[in-house]
Design a protein around this motif. Structure first.
Motif, PDB file in Angstrom:
ATOM      1  N   SER A  91       0.829  -1.209   0.000  1.00 55.82           N
ATOM      2  CA  SER A  91       0.000   0.000   0.000  1.00 55.82           C
ATOM      3  C   SER A  91       0.860   1.255   0.000  1.00 55.82           C
ATOM      4  O   SER A  91       0.572   2.220  -0.719  1.00 55.82           O
ATOM      5  CB  SER A  91      -0.925   0.016   1.212  1.00 55.82           C
ATOM      6  OG  SER A  91      -1.842  -1.041   1.149  1.00 55.82           O
ATOM      7  N   ASP A 123       2.275   1.771  -3.426  1.00 56.74           N
ATOM      8  CA  ASP A 123       1.252   2.296  -4.336  1.00 56.74           C
ATOM      9  C   ASP A 123       1.046   3.792  -4.125  1.00 56.74           C
ATOM     10  O   ASP A 123       0.931   4.552  -5.086  1.00 56.74           O
ATOM     11  CB  ASP A 123      -0.072   1.558  -4.146  1.00 56.74           C
ATOM     12  CG  ASP A 123      -0.033   0.133  -4.659  1.00 56.74           C
ATOM     13  OD1 ASP A 123       0.905  -0.207  -5.409  1.00 56.74           O
ATOM     14  OD2 ASP A 123      -0.949  -0.640  -4.301  1.00 56.74           O
ATOM     15  N   VAL A 124       1.003   4.216  -2.867  1.00 60.62           N
ATOM     16  CA  VAL A 124       0.844   5.643  -2.559  1.00 60.62           C
ATOM     17  C   VAL A 124       2.052   6.415  -3.066  1.00 60.62           C
ATOM     18  O   VAL A 124       1.910   7.494  -3.657  1.00 60.62           O
ATOM     19  CB  VAL A 124       0.641   5.852  -1.040  1.00 60.62           C
ATOM     20  CG1 VAL A 124       0.762   7.314  -0.667  1.00 60.62           C
ATOM     21  CG2 VAL A 124      -0.705   5.299  -0.615  1.00 60.62           C
ATOM     22  N   ASN A 125       3.238   5.869  -2.861  1.00 63.64           N
ATOM     23  CA  ASN A 125       4.467   6.529  -3.309  1.00 63.64           C
ATOM     24  C   ASN A 125       4.466   6.689  -4.828  1.00 63.64           C
ATOM     25  O   ASN A 125       4.783   7.768  -5.341  1.00 63.64           O
ATOM     26  CB  ASN A 125       5.677   5.726  -2.843  1.00 63.64           C
ATOM     27  CG  ASN A 125       6.968   6.473  -3.068  1.00 63.64           C
ATOM     28  OD1 ASN A 125       6.977   7.688  -3.137  1.00 63.64           O
ATOM     29  ND2 ASN A 125       8.060   5.733  -3.186  1.00 63.64           N
ATOM     30  N   HIS A 126       4.082   5.657  -5.546  1.00 65.83           N
ATOM     31  CA  HIS A 126       4.039   5.728  -7.015  1.00 65.83           C
ATOM     32  C   HIS A 126       2.975   6.720  -7.475  1.00 65.83           C
ATOM     33  O   HIS A 126       3.179   7.463  -8.435  1.00 65.83           O
ATOM     34  CB  HIS A 126       3.768   4.362  -7.619  1.00 65.83           C
ATOM     35  CG  HIS A 126       4.902   3.386  -7.488  1.00 65.83           C
ATOM     36  ND1 HIS A 126       6.205   3.760  -7.304  1.00 65.83           N
ATOM     37  CD2 HIS A 126       4.919   2.033  -7.513  1.00 65.83           C
ATOM     38  CE1 HIS A 126       6.973   2.701  -7.212  1.00 65.83           C
ATOM     39  NE2 HIS A 126       6.212   1.620  -7.330  1.00 65.83           N
ATOM     40  N   SER A 127       1.851   6.734  -6.788  1.00 61.92           N
ATOM     41  CA  SER A 127       0.781   7.666  -7.138  1.00 61.92           C
ATOM     42  C   SER A 127       1.229   9.103  -6.940  1.00 61.92           C
ATOM     43  O   SER A 127       0.976   9.966  -7.791  1.00 61.92           O
ATOM     44  CB  SER A 127      -0.455   7.370  -6.295  1.00 61.92           C
ATOM     45  OG  SER A 127      -1.471   8.290  -6.555  1.00 61.92           O
ATOM     46  N   LEU A 128       1.894   9.374  -5.812  1.00 58.12           N
ATOM     47  CA  LEU A 128       2.399  10.729  -5.565  1.00 58.12           C
ATOM     48  C   LEU A 128       3.462  11.119  -6.581  1.00 58.12           C
ATOM     49  O   LEU A 128       3.491  12.261  -7.063  1.00 58.12           O
ATOM     50  CB  LEU A 128       2.960  10.827  -4.149  1.00 58.12           C
ATOM     51  CG  LEU A 128       1.922  10.796  -3.022  1.00 58.12           C
ATOM     52  CD1 LEU A 128       2.621  10.747  -1.669  1.00 58.12           C
ATOM     53  CD2 LEU A 128       0.998  11.984  -3.111  1.00 58.12           C
ATOM     54  N   GLU A 184       3.718  10.033  -9.603  1.00 57.77           N
ATOM     55  CA  GLU A 184       3.045  10.245 -10.890  1.00 57.77           C
ATOM     56  C   GLU A 184       2.364  11.609 -10.918  1.00 57.77           C
ATOM     57  O   GLU A 184       2.408  12.298 -11.941  1.00 57.77           O
ATOM     58  CB  GLU A 184       2.013   9.134 -11.099  1.00 57.77           C
ATOM     59  CG  GLU A 184       1.400   9.095 -12.472  1.00 57.77           C
ATOM     60  CD  GLU A 184       0.474   7.909 -12.633  1.00 57.77           C
ATOM     61  OE1 GLU A 184      -0.736   8.148 -12.768  1.00 57.77           O
ATOM     62  OE2 GLU A 184       0.971   6.778 -12.606  1.00 57.77           O
ATOM     63  N   GLN A 185       1.751  12.012  -9.809  1.00 63.52           N
ATOM     64  CA  GLN A 185       1.109  13.317  -9.744  1.00 63.52           C
ATOM     65  C   GLN A 185       2.132  14.442  -9.845  1.00 63.52           C
ATOM     66  O   GLN A 185       1.886  15.461 -10.504  1.00 63.52           O
ATOM     67  CB  GLN A 185       0.332  13.475  -8.440  1.00 63.52           C
ATOM     68  CG  GLN A 185      -0.957  12.707  -8.403  1.00 63.52           C
ATOM     69  CD  GLN A 185      -1.692  12.870  -7.078  1.00 63.52           C
ATOM     70  OE1 GLN A 185      -1.207  13.555  -6.187  1.00 63.52           O
ATOM     71  NE2 GLN A 185      -2.830  12.244  -6.964  1.00 63.52           N
TER      72      GLN A 185
END
Length: 62
Positions: free
Chosen positions: A47, A50-55, A57-58
């Motif tokens: 999890s 996933d949060v790290n990759h999402s941040l 990407e943003q």
């Protein structure tokens, strides 16, 4: 009118079943605690990744 109370009334039986279920759950937990701990750690780290990759990407979109 002396009425003997039954030792095994429905409330006592229900409490016994609940106690047995709790004891069985505790036994199963302690027998599998290491595996449960590994699974929880895997889920948490996944999890966080996933949060790290999402941040990331943003941030790259800005």
């Amino acid at each position: 009118m002396n009425k003997q109370e039954s030792v095994l009334d429905s409330k006592t039986i229900a409490n016994g079943i609940v106690l047995l279920a709790i004891m069985l759950s505790a036994l199963l937990y302690f027998n599998n605690a290491a595996e449960i701990e590994r699974e929880v750690a895997t889920v948490i780290s996944s999890s966080l990744n996933d949060v790290n990759h999402s941040l990331a990407e943003q941030e790259s979109r800005k």
